[in-house]
Design a protein around this motif. Structure first.
Motif, mmCIF file in Angstrom:
data_model
loop_
_atom_site.group_PDB
_atom_site.id
_atom_site.type_symbol
_atom_site.label_atom_id
_atom_site.label_comp_id
_atom_site.label_asym_id
_atom_site.label_seq_id
_atom_site.Cartn_x
_atom_site.Cartn_y
_atom_site.Cartn_z
ATOM 1 N N LEU A 224 40.669 28.210 47.633
ATOM 2 C CA LEU A 224 39.788 27.432 46.766
ATOM 3 C C LEU A 224 38.713 26.795 47.641
ATOM 4 O O LEU A 224 39.036 26.126 48.627
ATOM 5 N N ALA B 60 34.140 25.074 36.932
ATOM 6 C CA ALA B 60 34.762 25.831 38.003
ATOM 7 C C ALA B 60 34.972 27.266 37.540
ATOM 8 O O ALA B 60 35.246 27.520 36.378
ATOM 9 N N LEU C 228 38.537 30.992 44.570
ATOM 10 C CA LEU C 228 38.268 30.106 43.440
ATOM 11 C C LEU C 228 37.207 29.108 43.870
ATOM 12 O O LEU C 228 37.183 28.690 45.029
ATOM 13 N N ALA D 105 35.151 25.435 42.869
ATOM 14 C CA ALA D 105 34.980 24.228 42.048
ATOM 15 C C ALA D 105 33.761 23.473 42.561
ATOM 16 O O ALA D 105 33.288 23.722 43.673
ATOM 17 N N THR E 123 39.357 20.685 40.189
ATOM 18 C CA THR E 123 40.298 21.191 41.193
ATOM 19 C C THR E 123 41.716 21.191 40.622
ATOM 20 O O THR E 123 42.444 22.188 40.745
ATOM 21 N N LEU F 43 42.239 24.050 38.299
ATOM 22 C CA LEU F 43 42.477 25.330 38.983
ATOM 23 C C LEU F 43 43.911 25.402 39.521
ATOM 24 O O LEU F 43 44.546 26.454 39.484
ATOM 25 N N ARG G 167 46.174 26.297 36.658
ATOM 26 C CA ARG G 167 46.106 27.711 36.251
ATOM 27 C C ARG G 167 46.681 28.650 37.307
ATOM 28 O O ARG G 167 47.124 29.741 36.993
ATOM 29 N N HIS G 168 46.581 28.237 38.568
ATOM 30 C CA HIS G 168 46.961 29.169 39.643
ATOM 31 C C HIS G 168 48.065 28.593 40.528
ATOM 32 O O HIS G 168 48.065 28.812 41.738
#
Ligand code: PLP
Length: 423
Positions: free
Chosen positions: A122, A144, A163, A165, A173, A176, A179-180
Motif C-alpha cells: 500500500l 483510494a 494499493l 490511498a 487506509t 483498504l 478489504r484486503h
C-alpha cells in the motif's frame, strides 16, 4: 539523451523553458556554463545538506580515491557507516548498503513480501519511492483505488498488487485494510512527504498506520530516502516520534539515501534484526550489488554524517534557523503582495503552494495555482535563485545557506514578486 537529460525533472518540463547547464557549485551557489551564479535550493535533490564542495568532504573523497576505487570485498568504512546509521536510528538493528534510493525501496519491498508471505503493498498518492515497477502507480484522484501503471512498460500484473490511498487519509487506509486483510505485506510511506512539495503528516496519521500494520501483521516501511538525516539526526522518525521511537513507535524497515552518501551514490535499507537476517547471505532473500558500499561513496557519506553529528548536532539547529528565517521572510512577502499562498516546512525542507488551504495530499497540489508558481520560478531564475524546476519538488536549505544567502534570496523573491504581479 532522451530529453537531453539523465533524469526527467532536469529537463524543465515542469516549468517550461531551457534548463541551466551547471559548470560547478560551491557552498550555496551553482555556477552555470554561462558564468552566472545562482543561490541553489535544489541541493542535488537532497544530498547536499552541507552545501556544495564542503572542504572536509572533498578531502575525504580525495583520500579514499587515492586508496583505490572499488574492491568488491568488505571494508571498515562500510562497517563504520552502518554503525553510524544504527546508532542514530533506534528502529534499525541491521542495515544493508546499496547505491540508490530505488534499490533501497525495491529491496525493502522484496524483504517485506518474503517475510510476510503476502504480495500487496500500500502506497500513497504523491509519494515517490523510486522507479521500481511496484511503486510506479498513478494516484487515483479522490477515493483510494487499485493501482494503474503510470508508465508504459510496467505490467499491470505487478501493479495489481499495489494499493493506493491519499496521503494523510487514515480512513481510506483503514478501508483498504478491511478489504484486503491478510494480503498486505507492507505499507510504504514518506513520513514527511517531499515529492508533492513538502507535505507534513497530519497528527495521528503515522501512529494510525503503525496501529493498522501491527493489527494486520503488515510491515510498516518508512521511506526516509529524502528525510533521513535531513529533517533531524536520524530522520523524520526521530524528529516526530522521539522519545517513543525507542519503544512503541517504530517502523519495521527504513530506507535511506541522499544525505547518507554526501552527494555520492550510497543508499541503505535496514530495520528489525529478525527481518534483516532474512537477507542473503544470512538468509535466502536475494539482493546484491557490484558497487554497493563503494569505498569512495562511503567515505563521502561517513564524513557528511560525522560533520552533521558534531557538537550534539548543532548543524541541525543552524539548518532550522536558516529555513525558519526563509519561511518567515516569505510569509512577510506574502502579506506585502497580498498573495494567497501556503508555506509548508519541516526542518530544512520547504515548499510554497499558491493554494487557499494547507496542502495535505496530492489532489491539493494538483488543485493549486501551479501557473503562478511557474511564473515565479522563472522570475527567480532571472534574479539569481534556482528553485527545483517543479511545484511538486521541495526546496532544500543547506548549512551553507547562512543569513546573507537567506537575505539575498528574500530580496530576489521581493524583486521577482514585484516584477511578476502574481497577486
Ligand atoms: N524515495 C524517495 C522518498 C525519494 O525522494 C527518491 C528520490 O528522489 C527515491 C526514493 C528514489 O531514490 P533514487 O533517485 O536514489 O533512486
Amino acid at each position: 539523451m532522451p530529453g537531453g537529460v539523465s533524469s526527467p525533472v532536469r529537463a524543465f518540463r515542469g516549468v517550461g523553458g531551457e534548463p541551466v547547464f551547471v559548470r560547478s557549485a560551491e557552498g550555496a551557489h551553482l555556477v552555470g556554463e554561462d558564468g552566472r551564479s545562482y543561490i541553489d535550493y535544489i541541493g542535488g535533490y537532497g544530498p547536499m545538506i552541507l552545501g556544495h564542495g564542503h572542504p572536509e568532504v572533498v578531502e575525504a573523497i580525495r583520500d579514499a580515491a587515492e586508496g583505490g576505487q572499488s574492491f568488491g570485498v568488505p571494508t571498515l568504512g562500510e562497517v563504520e557507516l552502518a554503525e553510524a546509521i544504527i546508532e542514530a536510528l533506534p528502529s534499525v538493528e541491521l542495515v544493508r548498503l546499496v547505491s540508490s534510493g530505488t534499490e533501497a525501496t525495491m529491496s525493502a519491498l522484496r524483504l517485506a513480501r518474503a517475510a510476510t508471505g503476502r504480495e500487496k503493498v500500500l502506497k500513497y498518492a504523491g509519494c515517490y519511492h523510486g522507479h521500481a515497477d511496484s511503486f510506479l502507480v498513478a494516484a487515483g484522484s479522490g477515493a483510494a483505488t487499485i493501482g494503474v501503471p503510470s508508465s508504459p512498460g510496467v505490467p499491470s500484473s505487478v501493479t495489481d498488487n499495489t494499493l493506493v490511498a491519499q496521503y494523510n487519509d487514515l480512513d481510506a487506509t483503514a478501508g483498504l485494510f478491511e478489504r484486503h486483510s491478510d494480503e498486505i505485506a507492507a505499507v510504504i510511506v514518506e513520513p514527511v512527504a517531499g515529492n508533492m512539495g513538502l507535505v507534513p503528516p497530519r497528527d495521528g496519521f503515522l501512529e494510525g498506520l503503525r496501529q493498522l500494520c501491527t493489527q494486520s501483521g503488515t510491515l510498516l516501511v518508512f521511506d526516509e530516502v529524502m528525510t533521513g538525516f535531513r529533517v533531524a539526526w536520524g530522520g523524520a522518525q526521530v524528529r516526530l516520534w522521539h522519545p517513543q521511537v525507542r519503544t512503541e513507535h517504530q517502523p519495521d524497515l527504513t530506507c535511506l539515501a541522499k544525505v547518507i552518501g554526501g552527494g555520492l551514490p550510497v543508499a541503505a535499507y535496514g530495520g528489525r534484526r529478525d527481518l534483516m537476517e532474512q537477507i542473503a547471505p544470512s538468509g535466502n532473500v536475494y539482493q546484491a550489488g557490484t558497487l554497493s558500499g563503494n569505498p569512495i561513496a562511503v567515505a563521502a557519506g561517513r564524513k557528511t554524517l560525522e560533520i552533521l553529528g558534531r557538537d550534539n548536532g548543532i548543524a541541525y539547529d543552524r539548518l532550522e534557523a536558516s529555513a525558519a528565517s526563509l519561511e518567515a521572510g516569505l510569509a512577510a512577502l506574502g502579506e506585502k503582495y497580498e498573495l494567497t499562498w501556503k508555506i509548508q516546512r519541516c526542518g530544512s525542507m520547504l515548499s510554497f503552494f499558491f493554494a487557499d488551504q494547507p496542502v495535505q495530499q496530492l489532489s491539493d497540489v494538483d488543485g493549486s495555482r501551479r501557473e503562478l508558481w511557474k511564473r515565479l520560478f522563472h522570475q527567480l531564475l532571472a534574479n539569481g535563485v534556482h528553485l527545483p524546476p517543479s511545484p511538486y519538488e521541495t526546496l532544500f536549505v543547506s548549512t551553507a545557506h547562512g543569513p546573507r544567502e537567506i537575505e539575498e534570496t528574500l530580496a530576489a523573491f521581493d524583486r521577482s514578486l514585484a516584477q511578476s504581479e502574481l497577486s
